[in-house]
Design a protein around this motif. Sequence first.
Motif, PDB file in Angstrom:
ATOM      1  N   LYS A   1       0.788  -1.222   0.000  1.00 37.09           N
ATOM      2  CA  LYS A   1       0.000   0.000   0.000  1.00 37.09           C
ATOM      3  C   LYS A   1       0.828   1.284   0.000  1.00 37.09           C
ATOM      4  CE  LYS A   1      -3.992   2.141   2.253  1.00 37.09           C
ATOM      5  NZ  LYS A   1      -4.981   2.048   3.352  1.00 37.09           N
ATOM      6  N   PRO A   2       1.904   1.387   0.798  1.00 34.23           N
ATOM      7  CA  PRO A   2       2.649   2.663   0.816  1.00 34.23           C
ATOM      8  C   PRO A   2       3.250   3.040  -0.530  1.00 34.23           C
ATOM      9  CG  PRO A   2       3.229   1.305   2.704  1.00 34.23           C
ATOM     10  CD  PRO A   2       2.416   0.438   1.796  1.00 34.23           C
ATOM     11  N   PHE A   3       3.464   2.049  -1.418  1.00 27.87           N
ATOM     12  CA  PHE A   3       4.100   2.327  -2.707  1.00 27.87           C
ATOM     13  C   PHE A   3       3.158   2.086  -3.875  1.00 27.87           C
ATOM     14  CE2 PHE A   3       7.439   1.025   0.233  1.00 27.87           C
ATOM     15  CZ  PHE A   3       8.325   2.081   0.123  1.00 27.87           C
ATOM     16  N   ALA A   4       1.883   1.925  -3.617  1.00 31.63           N
ATOM     17  CA  ALA A   4       0.923   1.633  -4.693  1.00 31.63           C
ATOM     18  C   ALA A   4       0.846   2.803  -5.666  1.00 31.63           C
ATOM     19  CB  ALA A   4      -0.448   1.333  -4.098  1.00 31.63           C
ATOM     20  N   GLY A   5       0.612   2.465  -6.938  1.00 30.13           N
ATOM     21  CA  GLY A   5       0.528   3.505  -7.965  1.00 30.13           C
ATOM     22  C   GLY A   5       1.884   3.804  -8.576  1.00 30.13           C
ATOM     23  N   GLY A   6       1.899   4.486  -9.680  1.00 24.37           N
ATOM     24  CA  GLY A   6       3.145   4.766 -10.387  1.00 24.37           C
ATOM     25  C   GLY A   6       3.925   5.935  -9.833  1.00 24.37           C
ATOM     26  N   GLU A   7       3.352   6.682  -8.883  1.00 27.42           N
ATOM     27  CA  GLU A   7       4.015   7.886  -8.390  1.00 27.42           C
ATOM     28  C   GLU A   7       5.270   7.566  -7.585  1.00 27.42           C
ATOM     29  OE1 GLU A   7       4.501  11.789  -8.725  1.00 27.42           O
ATOM     30  OE2 GLU A   7       2.920  10.589  -9.652  1.00 27.42           O
ATOM     31  N   ALA A   8       5.260   6.430  -6.862  1.00 25.89           N
ATOM     32  CA  ALA A   8       6.432   6.072  -6.059  1.00 25.89           C
ATOM     33  C   ALA A   8       7.646   5.830  -6.949  1.00 25.89           C
ATOM     34  CB  ALA A   8       6.128   4.826  -5.231  1.00 25.89           C
ATOM     35  N   ALA A   9       7.435   5.114  -8.061  1.00 18.20           N
ATOM     36  CA  ALA A   9       8.541   4.874  -9.000  1.00 18.20           C
ATOM     37  C   ALA A   9       9.046   6.183  -9.586  1.00 18.20           C
ATOM     38  CB  ALA A   9       8.089   3.930 -10.115  1.00 18.20           C
ATOM     39  N   ARG A  10       8.120   7.096  -9.880  1.00 19.77           N
ATOM     40  CA  ARG A  10       8.515   8.372 -10.465  1.00 19.77           C
ATOM     41  C   ARG A  10       9.309   9.215  -9.465  1.00 19.77           C
ATOM     42  NH1 ARG A  10       3.997   9.406 -12.540  1.00 19.77           N
ATOM     43  NH2 ARG A  10       4.517   8.575 -14.579  1.00 19.77           N
ATOM     44  N   ILE A  11       8.927   9.165  -8.200  1.00 17.53           N
ATOM     45  CA  ILE A  11       9.656   9.927  -7.172  1.00 17.53           C
ATOM     46  C   ILE A  11      11.088   9.402  -7.034  1.00 17.53           C
ATOM     47  CG2 ILE A  11       9.788  10.373  -4.691  1.00 17.53           C
ATOM     48  CD1 ILE A  11       6.704  10.485  -4.697  1.00 17.53           C
ATOM     49  N   LEU A  12      11.229   8.069  -6.979  1.00 17.70           N
ATOM     50  CA  LEU A  12      12.566   7.484  -6.881  1.00 17.70           C
ATOM     51  C   LEU A  12      13.406   7.816  -8.110  1.00 17.70           C
ATOM     52  CD1 LEU A  12      12.461   3.869  -5.375  1.00 17.70           C
ATOM     53  CD2 LEU A  12      13.419   5.951  -4.402  1.00 17.70           C
ATOM     54  N   SER A  13      12.797   7.694  -9.273  1.00 17.76           N
ATOM     55  CA  SER A  13      13.505   7.987 -10.511  1.00 17.76           C
ATOM     56  C   SER A  13      13.914   9.454 -10.574  1.00 17.76           C
ATOM     57  CB  SER A  13      12.621   7.632 -11.707  1.00 17.76           C
ATOM     58  OG  SER A  13      13.313   7.805 -12.917  1.00 17.76           O
ATOM     59  N   ASN A  14      13.042  10.349 -10.126  1.00 18.07           N
ATOM     60  CA  ASN A  14      13.375  11.773 -10.095  1.00 18.07           C
ATOM     61  C   ASN A  14      14.528  12.060  -9.139  1.00 18.07           C
ATOM     62  OD1 ASN A  14      11.546  12.583 -12.018  1.00 18.07           O
ATOM     63  ND2 ASN A  14       9.943  13.090 -10.562  1.00 18.07           N
ATOM     64  N   ALA A  15      14.537  11.354  -7.997  1.00 19.80           N
ATOM     65  CA  ALA A  15      15.640  11.526  -7.046  1.00 19.80           C
ATOM     66  C   ALA A  15      16.963  11.133  -7.697  1.00 19.80           C
ATOM     67  CB  ALA A  15      15.388  10.693  -5.795  1.00 19.80           C
ATOM     68  N   ALA A  16      16.943  10.009  -8.422  1.00 15.60           N
ATOM     69  CA  ALA A  16      18.151   9.572  -9.114  1.00 15.60           C
ATOM     70  C   ALA A  16      18.537  10.561 -10.208  1.00 15.60           C
ATOM     71  CB  ALA A  16      17.939   8.184  -9.711  1.00 15.60           C
ATOM     72  N   PHE A  17      17.538  11.071 -10.941  1.00 15.06           N
ATOM     73  CA  PHE A  17      17.785  11.919 -12.107  1.00 15.06           C
ATOM     74  C   PHE A  17      18.267  13.309 -11.706  1.00 15.06           C
ATOM     75  CE2 PHE A  17      16.693  14.092 -16.099  1.00 15.06           C
ATOM     76  CZ  PHE A  17      17.079  13.137 -17.031  1.00 15.06           C
ATOM     77  N   TYR A  18      17.715  13.843 -10.616  1.00 15.38           N
ATOM     78  CA  TYR A  18      17.997  15.230 -10.250  1.00 15.38           C
ATOM     79  C   TYR A  18      19.080  15.381  -9.175  1.00 15.38           C
ATOM     80  CZ  TYR A  18      13.917  16.802 -12.877  1.00 15.38           C
ATOM     81  OH  TYR A  18      13.030  17.081 -13.889  1.00 15.38           O
ATOM     82  N   VAL A  19      19.350  14.332  -8.402  1.00 14.95           N
ATOM     83  CA  VAL A  19      20.300  14.465  -7.296  1.00 14.95           C
ATOM     84  C   VAL A  19      21.504  13.544  -7.475  1.00 14.95           C
ATOM     85  CG1 VAL A  19      20.628  14.295  -4.800  1.00 14.95           C
ATOM     86  CG2 VAL A  19      18.441  15.117  -5.716  1.00 14.95           C
ATOM     87  N   PHE A  20      21.250  12.249  -7.592  1.00 18.43           N
ATOM     88  CA  PHE A  20      22.335  11.272  -7.535  1.00 18.43           C
ATOM     89  C   PHE A  20      23.090  11.127  -8.855  1.00 18.43           C
ATOM     90  CE2 PHE A  20      19.199  10.177  -4.289  1.00 18.43           C
ATOM     91  CZ  PHE A  20      20.003  10.179  -3.164  1.00 18.43           C
ATOM     92  N   ALA A  21      22.369  11.043  -9.985  1.00 12.01           N
ATOM     93  CA  ALA A  21      23.049  10.938 -11.282  1.00 12.01           C
ATOM     94  C   ALA A  21      23.905  12.172 -11.594  1.00 12.01           C
ATOM     95  CB  ALA A  21      22.031  10.689 -12.397  1.00 12.01           C
ATOM     96  N   PRO A  22      23.441  13.405 -11.326  1.00  9.72           N
ATOM     97  CA  PRO A  22      24.329  14.555 -11.567  1.00  9.72           C
ATOM     98  C   PRO A  22      25.644  14.484 -10.798  1.00  9.72           C
ATOM     99  CG  PRO A  22      22.071  15.293 -11.330  1.00  9.72           C
ATOM    100  CD  PRO A  22      22.068  13.835 -10.990  1.00  9.72           C
TER     101      PRO A  22
END
Length: 321
Positions: free
Chosen positions: A26-47
Amino acid sequence: MSPLIFLKLLAIFVTIGIGWVAGRCKPFAGGEAARILSNAAFYVFAPALLFRATARIDLGTLPWQALGAFFVPVVAWMLVVYLQQRRRRDTAAAQPAVRAITASFGNNAQLGIPMAAALFGEVGLQLHLSIVSLHALILLTVLTLLVERDLAHAIARDAGQSPSLSRTLLLTVRNTVIHPIVLPVLAGMAWNLTGAPIPGPIDEVLQMLGTAVVPLCLVAIGLSLGHYGLRGAAGPALLLAAAKLLVQPALVLAVGYGMGLRGLPLAVIVMAAAMPTGSNALMFAQRYRSGEAEATAAIVISTLAFAATAPLWLLLTQWLS
């Protein structure tokens, strides 16, 4: 397949599986959780990873002939896929670039580095690391330029305006440079040209942030797979996986062989081209909210199929050499 490569493949699937299980909760249901993790990687960790890698490249010692034999056909194939997809009128503005990265961007770090170390030893690993050092820099920069151009055209079209060349160019350049992938690469290259080392404490922070990219992306793939599944995306994903695992290494083999590469250098660049689709494809898809299901399915399918296609390419390069 060596035990080291098998364990890396197993670790990839276990990490994706953890993300898939989490996505069913339930805490990760829906596609938004994947998008948040991916955004964290894209905007913080990958740079952080890209800046550090670019700032530390020793441009004078790179094996330019082997790199040319790898990147010329890979970029050409990426552009062929992009242009072929762009001709279709039923696709979203970002879809051609997303499919192009899915069919060309390989998992050359997490899976490719242990593969090169296990199969080719220290000399082969050094050549593979040269490819890794430029891989994201070249492919992501080119694709970002293309997708931002397409989006600028789409914005003008949706506004009922005829796309102005100067306005489109200005918007494309601005969005390409001020971008979480391109900007750290440019900043890293500028730092590299100064010849100064990265200060120790800053380097430690960058290294720590960079090491989080891979697990974050793999968990995001699992979450995305749990949300979208393979149904409906399996057909296009199979074609993209075949393009990545079969067509791209064949092109690199032809160009490398034609340029006179034999033995270890030829084997290293062909196996680098034969890597399955990397997690950056999903990061890119989620950044532009296009083709996320296809990118997820292609990553999973190509990684599974890699166990069968990799030995074939290795045997072929050995036979030619």
